[in-house]
Design a protein around this motif. Structure first.
Motif, mmCIF file in Angstrom:
data_model
loop_
_atom_site.group_PDB
_atom_site.id
_atom_site.type_symbol
_atom_site.label_atom_id
_atom_site.label_comp_id
_atom_site.label_asym_id
_atom_site.label_seq_id
_atom_site.Cartn_x
_atom_site.Cartn_y
_atom_site.Cartn_z
ATOM 1 N N GLY A 1 -7.900 3.803 9.891
ATOM 2 C CA GLY A 1 -8.964 2.863 9.534
ATOM 3 C C GLY A 1 -9.167 2.687 8.043
ATOM 4 O O GLY A 1 -9.888 1.783 7.603
ATOM 5 N N SER A 2 -8.504 3.519 7.248
ATOM 6 C CA SER A 2 -8.672 3.422 5.803
ATOM 7 C C SER A 2 -8.170 2.063 5.282
ATOM 8 O O SER A 2 -8.796 1.433 4.419
ATOM 9 C CB SER A 2 -7.932 4.623 5.197
ATOM 10 O OG SER A 2 -7.509 4.397 3.921
ATOM 11 N N GLY A 3 -7.072 1.599 5.845
ATOM 12 C CA GLY A 3 -6.545 0.287 5.455
ATOM 13 C C GLY A 3 -7.473 -0.847 5.879
ATOM 14 O O GLY A 3 -7.579 -1.864 5.178
ATOM 15 N N GLY B 1 -5.843 9.423 -2.911
ATOM 16 C CA GLY B 1 -5.179 10.690 -2.651
ATOM 17 C C GLY B 1 -4.960 10.845 -1.167
ATOM 18 O O GLY B 1 -5.290 9.941 -0.389
ATOM 19 N N LEU C 1 -7.040 9.709 1.945
ATOM 20 C CA LEU C 1 -7.095 8.321 2.414
ATOM 21 C C LEU C 1 -6.103 8.035 3.534
ATOM 22 O O LEU C 1 -6.154 6.965 4.147
ATOM 23 C CB LEU C 1 -6.825 7.362 1.245
ATOM 24 C CG LEU C 1 -7.992 7.173 0.282
ATOM 25 C CD1 LEU C 1 -7.550 6.363 -0.926
ATOM 26 C CD2 LEU C 1 -9.165 6.492 0.976
ATOM 27 N N LYS D 1 0.803 -1.221 0.000
ATOM 28 C CA LYS D 1 0.000 0.000 0.000
ATOM 29 C C LYS D 1 0.838 1.274 0.000
ATOM 30 O O LYS D 1 2.034 1.243 0.229
ATOM 31 C CB LYS D 1 -0.920 -0.007 1.227
ATOM 32 C CG LYS D 1 -1.940 -1.128 1.199
ATOM 33 C CD LYS D 1 -2.899 -1.041 2.369
ATOM 34 C CE LYS D 1 -2.214 -1.254 3.691
ATOM 35 N NZ LYS D 1 -3.191 -1.472 4.790
ATOM 36 N N GLY D 2 0.160 2.372 -0.214
ATOM 37 C CA GLY D 2 0.787 3.686 -0.229
ATOM 38 C C GLY D 2 0.084 4.530 -1.271
ATOM 39 O O GLY D 2 -0.965 4.142 -1.792
ATOM 40 N N THR E 1 0.040 2.301 -4.581
ATOM 41 C CA THR E 1 -0.175 0.900 -4.205
ATOM 42 C C THR E 1 0.131 -0.045 -5.372
ATOM 43 O O THR E 1 -0.321 0.169 -6.493
ATOM 44 C CB THR E 1 -1.644 0.697 -3.754
ATOM 45 O OG1 THR E 1 -1.847 1.445 -2.562
ATOM 46 C CG2 THR E 1 -1.964 -0.776 -3.507
HETATM 47 N N1 LIG Z 1 -1.541 9.780 -0.231
HETATM 48 C C1 LIG Z 1 -2.258 8.697 -0.531
HETATM 49 N N2 LIG Z 1 -2.736 8.500 -1.781
HETATM 50 C C2 LIG Z 1 -3.457 7.408 -2.066
HETATM 51 N N3 LIG Z 1 -3.764 6.443 -1.171
HETATM 52 C C3 LIG Z 1 -3.319 6.577 0.070
HETATM 53 C C4 LIG Z 1 -2.538 7.694 0.459
HETATM 54 N N4 LIG Z 1 -2.236 7.541 1.762
HETATM 55 C C5 LIG Z 1 -2.800 6.385 2.171
HETATM 56 N N5 LIG Z 1 -3.457 5.803 1.152
HETATM 57 C C6 LIG Z 1 -4.193 4.526 1.204
HETATM 58 O O1 LIG Z 1 -4.910 4.476 2.428
HETATM 59 C C7 LIG Z 1 -4.793 3.193 3.039
HETATM 60 C C8 LIG Z 1 -4.097 3.336 4.392
HETATM 61 O O2 LIG Z 1 -3.902 2.080 4.956
HETATM 62 P P1 LIG Z 1 -3.083 1.865 6.305
HETATM 63 O O3 LIG Z 1 -1.777 2.574 6.217
HETATM 64 O O4 LIG Z 1 -3.085 0.425 6.604
HETATM 65 O O5 LIG Z 1 -3.971 2.679 7.343
HETATM 66 P P2 LIG Z 1 -4.732 2.197 8.669
HETATM 67 O O6 LIG Z 1 -3.825 1.224 9.351
HETATM 68 O O7 LIG Z 1 -4.910 3.449 9.454
HETATM 69 O O8 LIG Z 1 -6.009 1.600 8.255
HETATM 70 C C9 LIG Z 1 -4.024 2.343 2.052
HETATM 71 O O9 LIG Z 1 -4.927 1.677 1.197
HETATM 72 C C10 LIG Z 1 -3.224 3.364 1.248
HETATM 73 O O10 LIG Z 1 -2.902 2.898 -0.035
#
Ligand SMILES: Nc1ncnc2c1ncn2[C@@H]1O[C@H](COP(=O)(O)OP(=O)(O)O)[C@@H](O)[C@H]1O
Ligand SMILES: NC(=O)C1=CN([C@@H]2O[C@H](COP(=O)(O)OP(=O)(O)OC[C@H]3O[C@@H](n4cnc5c(N)ncnc54)[C@H](OP(=O)(O)O)[C@@H]3O)[C@@H](O)[C@H]2O)[C@@H](O)CC1
Ligand SMILES: [K+]
Length: 498
Positions: A438-440, A431, A434, A411-412, A415
């Motif tokens: 909790g988004s992950g 973007g 996210l 992810k990131g 991703t």
């Molecule tokens: N700048 C960004 N652009 C696109 N997607 C993002 C960005 N930052 C985070 N994400 C997405 O948001 C989600 C974050 O997941 P995670 O790091 O496991 O967060 P959490 O543990 O808080 O749920 C991932 O799917 C990641 O790809």
């Protein structure tokens, strides 16, 4: 868009595509003329008649494209200045031929600071970049960036690796990048993507079959539309798929519920939270009513639940806890025959297992998806030199997937989804909104919900990442993870045959 149009080609594959097309009877100079014309068209659209344009050419074919663009732009009434890095006599092949068709002056690159003009065309280095920019080339790039004027990059911004998106030292920060035939991974992986500006793709006559064997794709609907779950009139909730979300104790009630909610919203027929006995009341007191809860104290209880053939996918990790129960349950999932998603704490527990994730997952009989963010990826694979030292996020993901026999969703903001068979996709939806707690957990739930409906694991992971990103775009800044599952139904209706 069809999957072949979503193919991403490495610089090596692009060279092969060029060579294949040339061997089929279309001369390289014809391709170069078309490439240069596409660049010129982009520059014409950004400049008025009489505008001063500086074309910065390098010693290879990227520079050749620059010479073609320069000629066309002058024919179209622009004031064009050409600068060359290196000696004119050193140009060879198509680049030499293109430079011979330019009959204006050619200045040494060092003179870039004199009258820079309104717009730059960066034709220094493209697919043939082999090392960090230095000396005069680095200084010229720094100058172009500092002026703040628009820069149109030919193929890739000079200094960006087309394969990895990485920059050693300095690179052009383009306003727009004109590339040819198919995108390269470096256009989508960071930091490359942020240096490309708007990327436009130009068909320069390379044979479409040249992309047929590609295993890397831009993640978009065409990659997985054909295997999107469809449910007939006669379906019922178990046929739609039942998800088990393995949860932890009272302190972590929210995260697994976000996952379960996401699984339901993406179409699973049933979702059950399996928590520590002490957390059962806390779960029962929370919505939505559509969610079910059961207690699962240990591996025996979980295994008994998963033995029910109607349970079609299991997810563990969000707020699972890192104690003995968690480790035991992750071990049970590794040994079960139910498609699984392992996220968050489950990944940390996998990394701690003797022999690491690969050893624990070696005997798995069903699909498995791992969803690490950067920190979790390091925990899982940081100790494996063959993976950790790989410069490309794409290749790190691919190697990790092979190593574990699992789909890896690395992810990131860029991703990467990779499969053990070598397929990989780079996601560009989403973007900064996210990047919220909790988004992950929601992403993991979306993947699990699609797995439960029988979607193949690679495509399920790609589809979930794409929809998750789109939901993030739509909701925008200020979203909280709870909003994401609620945005999924409308998105599905708009983009998919549900
Ligand atoms: N700048 C960004 N652009 C696109 N997607 C993002 C960005 N930052 C985070 N994400 C997405 O948001 C989600 C974050 O997941 P995670 O790091 O496991 O967060 P959490 O543990 O808080 O749920 C991932 O799917 C990641 O790809
Ligand atoms: N093939 C085709 O038909 C078509 C190709 N097309 C175009 O060709 C481009 C690829 O061309 P390419 O392969 O010639 O490589 P290119 O990017 O020009 O650079 C190579 C030169 O740069 C040098 N060099 C590298 N890094 C350096 C550094 N850091 N600092 C200094 N020097 C460095 C390198 O030197 P060397 O490493 O050998 O010392 C070599 O001299 C592609 O991006 C597209 O734009 C289109 O026209 C469509 C048809
Ligand atoms: K370039």
């Amino acid at each position: 868009m069809q999957a072949t149009e979503l193919a991403l080609l490495s610089t090596g594959q692009m060279q092969q595509a060029d060579a294949m097309t040339i061997a089929a009877g279309r001369p390289g100079i014809v391709l170069m003329e078309r490439a240069g014309a596409a660049v010129a068209a982009a520059a014409l659209a950004r400049s008025a008649e009489g505008a001063a344009i500086t074309v910065v050419c390098g010693p290879g074919n990227n520079g050749g494209d620059g010479f073609v663009a320069a000629r066309i732009l002058r024919e179209r009434g622009r004031q064009v200045r050409v600068l060359l890095h290196g000696r004119l006599e050193a140009l060879t092949g198509d680049a030499a031929a293109a430079s011979a068709r330019w009959d204006g002056p050619i200045l040494p690159l060092a003179r870039i600071r004199e009258a820079p003009g309104y717009l730059f065309i960066d034709a220094l280095f493209g697919a043939g970049l082999t090392r960090a920019l230095a000396g005069e080339a680095a200084a010229a790039v720094a100058f172009m960036n500092e002026t703040g004027r628009p820069i149109i990059a030919v193929d890739v911004p000079s200094g960006v690796s087309g394969d990895t998106g990485q920059v050693d030292g300095i690179a052009v920060k383009a306003s727009e990048t004109v590339t040819f035939f198919r995108l390269k991974p470096g256009h989508l992986l960071l930091p490359g993507r942020s240096l490309c500006g708007h990327v436009s793709l130009s068909d320069i006559g390379i044979l479409p079959e040249a992309a047929a064997g590609a295993a890397t794709f831009r993640n978009d609907v065409g990659l997985w539309r054909d295997v999107w779950p469809r449910h007939g009139l006669d379906t019922h909730k178990f046929r739609r798929g039942a998800v088990a979300v393995v949860a932890g104790g009272v302190a972590g009630v929210g995260a697994p519920r976000l996952s379960a909610r996401a699984a339901l919203r993406i179409g699973a027929g049933l979702a059950t939270i399996l928590c520590e006995p002490a957390a059962l009341m806390a779960h029962a007191a929370r919505g939505p009513d559509a969610l079910m809860q059961r207690s699962a104290a240990d591996a025996a209880a979980l295994t008994a639940f998963l033995d029910d053939p109607r349970v079609s996918a299991v997810l563990a990790g969000p707020a699972l806890g890192l104690g003995e129960r968690g480790a035991e349950l992750v071990g049970a999932i590794a040994g079960c025959a139910t498609p699984a998603v392992l996220d968050a704490d489950a990944l940390t527990l996998l990394a701690r297992a003797p022999g690491g994730a690969a050893a624990l997952l070696a005997g798995r009989r069903a699909a498995c998806v791992l969803t690490p963010h950067e920190g979790e990826f390091q925990r899982l694979f940081g100790g494996e030199a063959g993976i950790a030292k790989e410069r490309s996020k794409l290749e790190r993901a691919r190697k990790a997937a092979r190593r574990c026999g699992a789909i890896v969703v690395y992810k990131g903001a860029d991703t990467v989804v990779a499969a053990p068979d070598g397929r990989a996709a780079i996601n560009t939806t989403g973007g900064p909104a996210l990047a919220t707690a909790g988004s992950g957990d929601v992403l993991a739930g979306l993947i699990c919900g699609l797995l439960a409906q029988g979607m193949p694991a690679f495509e399920a992971s790609c589809a979930a990442a794409w929809l998750h990103g789109r939901a993030g775009e739509r909701l925008g800044i200020g979203l909280i993870a709870d909003d994401l599952p609620e945005a999924i139904p409308a998105l599905m209706r708009e983009t998919l045959p549900v």
